[in-house]
Design a protein around this motif. Sequence first.
Motif, PDB file in Angstrom:
ATOM      1  N   ASP A 281      13.385  11.758 -19.693  1.00 18.83           N
ATOM      2  CA  ASP A 281      13.587  13.209 -19.828  1.00 18.83           C
ATOM      3  C   ASP A 281      14.320  13.805 -18.629  1.00 18.83           C
ATOM      4  O   ASP A 281      14.412  15.029 -18.478  1.00 18.83           O
ATOM      5  N   GLY A 282      14.805  12.920 -17.734  1.00 20.02           N
ATOM      6  CA  GLY A 282      15.557  13.382 -16.570  1.00 20.02           C
ATOM      7  C   GLY A 282      14.703  14.032 -15.509  1.00 20.02           C
ATOM      8  O   GLY A 282      15.222  14.702 -14.601  1.00 20.02           O
ATOM      9  N   SER A 283      13.369  13.883 -15.577  1.00 22.18           N
ATOM     10  CA  SER A 283      12.471  14.525 -14.614  1.00 22.18           C
ATOM     11  C   SER A 283      12.716  14.034 -13.202  1.00 22.18           C
ATOM     12  O   SER A 283      12.623  14.806 -12.237  1.00 22.18           O
ATOM     13  N   LEU A 284      13.062  12.745 -13.064  1.00 23.32           N
ATOM     14  CA  LEU A 284      13.314  12.211 -11.735  1.00 23.32           C
ATOM     15  C   LEU A 284      14.589  12.821 -11.150  1.00 23.32           C
ATOM     16  O   LEU A 284      14.618  13.223  -9.969  1.00 23.32           O
ATOM     17  N   GLU A 285      15.651  12.930 -11.968  1.00 20.73           N
ATOM     18  CA  GLU A 285      16.906  13.500 -11.492  1.00 20.73           C
ATOM     19  C   GLU A 285      16.725  14.982 -11.165  1.00 20.73           C
ATOM     20  O   GLU A 285      17.299  15.493 -10.188  1.00 20.73           O
ATOM     21  N   GLN A 286      15.918  15.666 -11.970  1.00 22.17           N
ATOM     22  CA  GLN A 286      15.649  17.082 -11.714  1.00 22.17           C
ATOM     23  C   GLN A 286      14.924  17.274 -10.386  1.00 22.17           C
ATOM     24  O   GLN A 286      15.233  18.200  -9.628  1.00 22.17           O
ATOM     25  N   MET A 287      13.941  16.394 -10.117  1.00 25.21           N
ATOM     26  CA  MET A 287      13.196  16.487  -8.860  1.00 25.21           C
ATOM     27  C   MET A 287      14.128  16.238  -7.678  1.00 25.21           C
ATOM     28  O   MET A 287      14.070  16.948  -6.653  1.00 25.21           O
ATOM     29  N   LYS A 288      15.024  15.249  -7.810  1.00 24.14           N
ATOM     30  CA  LYS A 288      15.960  14.943  -6.733  1.00 24.14           C
ATOM     31  C   LYS A 288      16.912  16.116  -6.488  1.00 24.14           C
ATOM     32  O   LYS A 288      17.206  16.475  -5.333  1.00 24.14           O
TER      33      LYS A 288
ATOM     34  N   ASP B  12       0.829  -1.211   0.000  1.00 25.84           N
ATOM     35  CA  ASP B  12       0.000   0.000   0.000  1.00 25.84           C
ATOM     36  C   ASP B  12       0.867   1.266   0.000  1.00 25.84           C
ATOM     37  O   ASP B  12       0.527   2.270  -0.645  1.00 25.84           O
ATOM     38  N   ILE B  13       1.965   1.204   0.732  1.00 28.89           N
ATOM     39  CA  ILE B  13       2.835   2.376   0.842  1.00 28.89           C
ATOM     40  C   ILE B  13       3.639   2.590  -0.444  1.00 28.89           C
ATOM     41  O   ILE B  13       3.755   3.721  -0.938  1.00 28.89           O
ATOM     42  N   LEU B  14       4.193   1.530  -1.004  1.00 28.64           N
ATOM     43  CA  LEU B  14       5.148   1.643  -2.107  1.00 28.64           C
ATOM     44  C   LEU B  14       4.503   1.666  -3.486  1.00 28.64           C
ATOM     45  O   LEU B  14       5.174   2.006  -4.473  1.00 28.64           O
ATOM     46  N   GLY B  15       3.232   1.323  -3.588  1.00 29.72           N
ATOM     47  CA  GLY B  15       2.589   1.189  -4.899  1.00 29.72           C
ATOM     48  C   GLY B  15       2.662   2.452  -5.734  1.00 29.72           C
ATOM     49  O   GLY B  15       3.204   2.457  -6.857  1.00 29.72           O
ATOM     50  N   ILE B  16       2.126   3.590  -5.236  1.00 26.67           N
ATOM     51  CA  ILE B  16       2.102   4.850  -5.989  1.00 26.67           C
ATOM     52  C   ILE B  16       3.520   5.377  -6.249  1.00 26.67           C
ATOM     53  O   ILE B  16       3.837   5.778  -7.391  1.00 26.67           O
ATOM     54  N   PRO B  17       4.404   5.407  -5.228  1.00 25.67           N
ATOM     55  CA  PRO B  17       5.770   5.882  -5.505  1.00 25.67           C
ATOM     56  C   PRO B  17       6.461   5.096  -6.610  1.00 25.67           C
ATOM     57  O   PRO B  17       7.132   5.688  -7.472  1.00 25.67           O
ATOM     58  N   ILE B  18       6.310   3.761  -6.594  1.00 21.34           N
ATOM     59  CA  ILE B  18       6.967   2.950  -7.623  1.00 21.34           C
ATOM     60  C   ILE B  18       6.385   3.259  -8.995  1.00 21.34           C
ATOM     61  O   ILE B  18       7.129   3.356  -9.995  1.00 21.34           O
ATOM     62  N   VAL B  19       5.052   3.430  -9.094  1.00 20.39           N
ATOM     63  CA  VAL B  19       4.423   3.760 -10.373  1.00 20.39           C
ATOM     64  C   VAL B  19       4.928   5.118 -10.876  1.00 20.39           C
ATOM     65  O   VAL B  19       5.211   5.300 -12.077  1.00 20.39           O
ATOM     66  N   MET B  20       5.083   6.098  -9.952  1.00 24.44           N
ATOM     67  CA  MET B  20       5.564   7.427 -10.337  1.00 24.44           C
ATOM     68  C   MET B  20       7.008   7.358 -10.826  1.00 24.44           C
ATOM     69  O   MET B  20       7.362   7.953 -11.852  1.00 24.44           O
ATOM     70  N   ILE B  21       7.831   6.609 -10.098  1.00 27.14           N
ATOM     71  CA  ILE B  21       9.236   6.476 -10.496  1.00 27.14           C
ATOM     72  C   ILE B  21       9.325   5.776 -11.846  1.00 27.14           C
ATOM     73  O   ILE B  21      10.094   6.180 -12.737  1.00 27.14           O
ATOM     74  N   SER B  22       8.511   4.694 -12.023  1.00 30.37           N
ATOM     75  CA  SER B  22       8.505   3.952 -13.282  1.00 30.37           C
ATOM     76  C   SER B  22       8.108   4.853 -14.442  1.00 30.37           C
ATOM     77  O   SER B  22       8.703   4.811 -15.530  1.00 30.37           O
ATOM     78  N   GLY B  23       7.093   5.707 -14.205  1.00 31.67           N
ATOM     79  CA  GLY B  23       6.641   6.619 -15.261  1.00 31.67           C
ATOM     80  C   GLY B  23       7.692   7.651 -15.615  1.00 31.67           C
ATOM     81  O   GLY B  23       7.903   7.968 -16.799  1.00 31.67           O
ATOM     82  N   MET B  24       8.373   8.212 -14.592  1.00 27.67           N
ATOM     83  CA  MET B  24       9.403   9.222 -14.838  1.00 27.67           C
ATOM     84  C   MET B  24      10.593   8.629 -15.591  1.00 27.67           C
ATOM     85  O   MET B  24      11.148   9.255 -16.508  1.00 27.67           O
ATOM     86  N   GLU B  25      10.983   7.408 -15.193  1.00 30.12           N
ATOM     87  CA  GLU B  25      12.132   6.768 -15.837  1.00 30.12           C
ATOM     88  C   GLU B  25      11.816   6.386 -17.279  1.00 30.12           C
ATOM     89  O   GLU B  25      12.689   6.440 -18.160  1.00 30.12           O
ATOM     90  N   SER B  26      10.551   6.014 -17.523  1.00 30.58           N
ATOM     91  CA  SER B  26      10.182   5.592 -18.880  1.00 30.58           C
ATOM     92  C   SER B  26      10.192   6.767 -19.854  1.00 30.58           C
ATOM     93  O   SER B  26      10.373   6.586 -21.061  1.00 30.58           O
ATOM     94  N   LYS B  27      10.000   7.990 -19.343  1.00 28.56           N
ATOM     95  CA  LYS B  27       9.998   9.171 -20.213  1.00 28.56           C
ATOM     96  C   LYS B  27      11.412   9.537 -20.678  1.00 28.56           C
ATOM     97  O   LYS B  27      11.590  10.175 -21.710  1.00 28.56           O
TER      98      LYS B  27
END
Length: 718
Positions: A121-128, A104-119
Amino acid sequence: MGKLFKYWKEHIGIILVIIALLVVQAYCDLALPSYTSDIVDVGITNGGIENVAPEKMSAETYENICLFLSDDEIEVVNKYYKLNDKGIYKLTTDNQKNIDKLNDILGIPIVMISGMESKQDGSLEQMKAAYAAGMMSKEDILAQRKAAEDKIGEYGDTMISSQATVFVKAEYKKVGVNTDKIQTNYLIKKGLTMLGYAVIGMIASIFAGLLASILAARVGMTLRNNVFKRVVSYSNTEMDKFSTASLITRSTNDIQQVQMVTVMMFRMVMYAPVLAIGGIVKVLKTDTGLDWIIVLAVIVIVGTVLILMSIALPKFKIMQKLMDKLNLVSREILTGVLVIRAFSREKKEEERFEDANKDLMSTQLFTNRVMTFMMPIMMFIMNAITVLIVWMGAKGIDNGRLQVGDMMAFITYAMQIIMSFLMLTMISIMLPRAGVAAARIDEIIETEPTIHNADNCIENDKKLDNLKGVLSFNNVNFKYPGADENALEGLNFTAEPGKTTAIIGSTGCGKSTLIHLIPRFYDVSDGSITIDGVDIRDISQHKLRDLIGFVPQKGVLFSGDIESNIKFAGDKVSDDDMKLAAEISQSLEFIDSKTDKYKSEITQGGTNVSGGQKQRLSIARAIAKRPQIFLFDDSFSALDYKTDVVLRKALNQNLSNSTIIIVAQRISTILHADQLIVLDDGKIVGKGTHEELLASCEAYQEIAKSQLSEKELKGGNA
């Protein structure tokens, strides 16, 4: 139904075991679709990965996930994940509740990370980087997570699980986990589990069927015993009420109906509600949004069954009566076949049988035609429901609300629920007929004999051991049940030991009825019959009939041999008694002529011996019993004159201490009786010796003139 439950409650132990086995079987059957769903959705689609929470992940992935977690959630995750010396975070709990919490805790974060990585576009690295530089707060990141959760939430947990699993599978490859092995192990584990459930369900089904068959056999045996015991205890009144054909139908066909329904009841009907309730629970747990389809199917099925049964039920009751009629006609034709042939009535009797057969057939065809609609309608409903589920389920799969395995499981559960109602439908065809049959059987069992032992009847009193056999009729009246007038009226006479009392009269005057009152085949309406002053109603029926040797008007023999028929009274009849009885009854002549002597076979009903031989063996059977009182109900009618004379002489010589009562049509049979009683229209119109009655009784004179010559009338001898 109430009658059926009454028969079953005596076997409550077996029933409880059957129900337990059916619950086990239903549990196993209901478990299999969910495992099929897991194999499709998890084993094939997700590669055997069951949980969103990875068992292993890199330190980088762990940090990325924690970026999207609140402080409380990070505390929970840190509790169950530990960093090893290889720089990999490993899950430390195998408790499914804890894993579900992590899912329940990890489901949404993993989906968000998966979506950012699939793009890419470096959005995950920019957010970090923004978060590290203080340009983005934790609250901002959690707000983005909340927005993503609201958007994904429209599609339910199915999409979260599907997308997260793809990420977890890639993560496993990244940290060196063999994903093919995970998938293979999962499929083997689930497959073996399904096989185990299937085997357990099969064993439970086999034993439930075996116990249901045993239960049905025991119920049938109990019913046959109860019916037989009750019928044997019936007086002639009850035998007149129930025809022989009806008793045969109730003892065979009706009990078979109850047996058949008992097997079906505890093999299908008891199983159906368990399966249906379990299926409904499972359907509700699948959360597919298709529950309304099941409700619609159940309403249509129940409505169809009620309509068809309301049409067919009245015919089931008629069917059993028509079965009685067919048995009656069959029995009459088969037992009277010689008379039918003699009068060339074959064609007419064939037509009578055909009419009865056609009446039964037309009723059966009507009910069968009604019930033939049942199966096609049910199959149409099942197929229509399947199409509807696939149609609606395909839309759910298309928009991500439903997985293929869930739809497959839903279809299976829906079919199980519908099959449960189909089982109930099948038994509904048989249950009304079985209910009618049970009521007919119960009517036999519940009908109390009109003749029964008194509360304090005499059974083993010493007084009965020394009875002389003085039989007295004291102002006896008798009326048949339902009759307006007495059949016998004002009978007063005494039959003494060592003397022969003969009853004679015109046909229908009540001679056989009088004889039947003595062993209490009927009970007197008024007055009393006594033996040595003891009212026969105060003596137990068993003891009373033990004192009497009864030879009926129609000789009756039983299948076996000559010995078993003469020794019919039981072990108290010795071989010497048997041989003496055969000698007195003039049976030795034809017994000695047979190869096997006393072991010679007697077929059912004594069809392999002549009428005279049958009558002599019936007389021998009564003599071998050594009773105090002999009752001969026109038992010499099939004997030739010579045998009649010799037999009567032998009776006088060997039964000199017994009370003998003879009913006869021929005066020559009773000419030398010590006392003759003349009946006319149920009343005694003459009493005395042959000579006395010739002089004083007009009714006797008429009988004598019709049977004796002038010389015999004048001489007084036959």
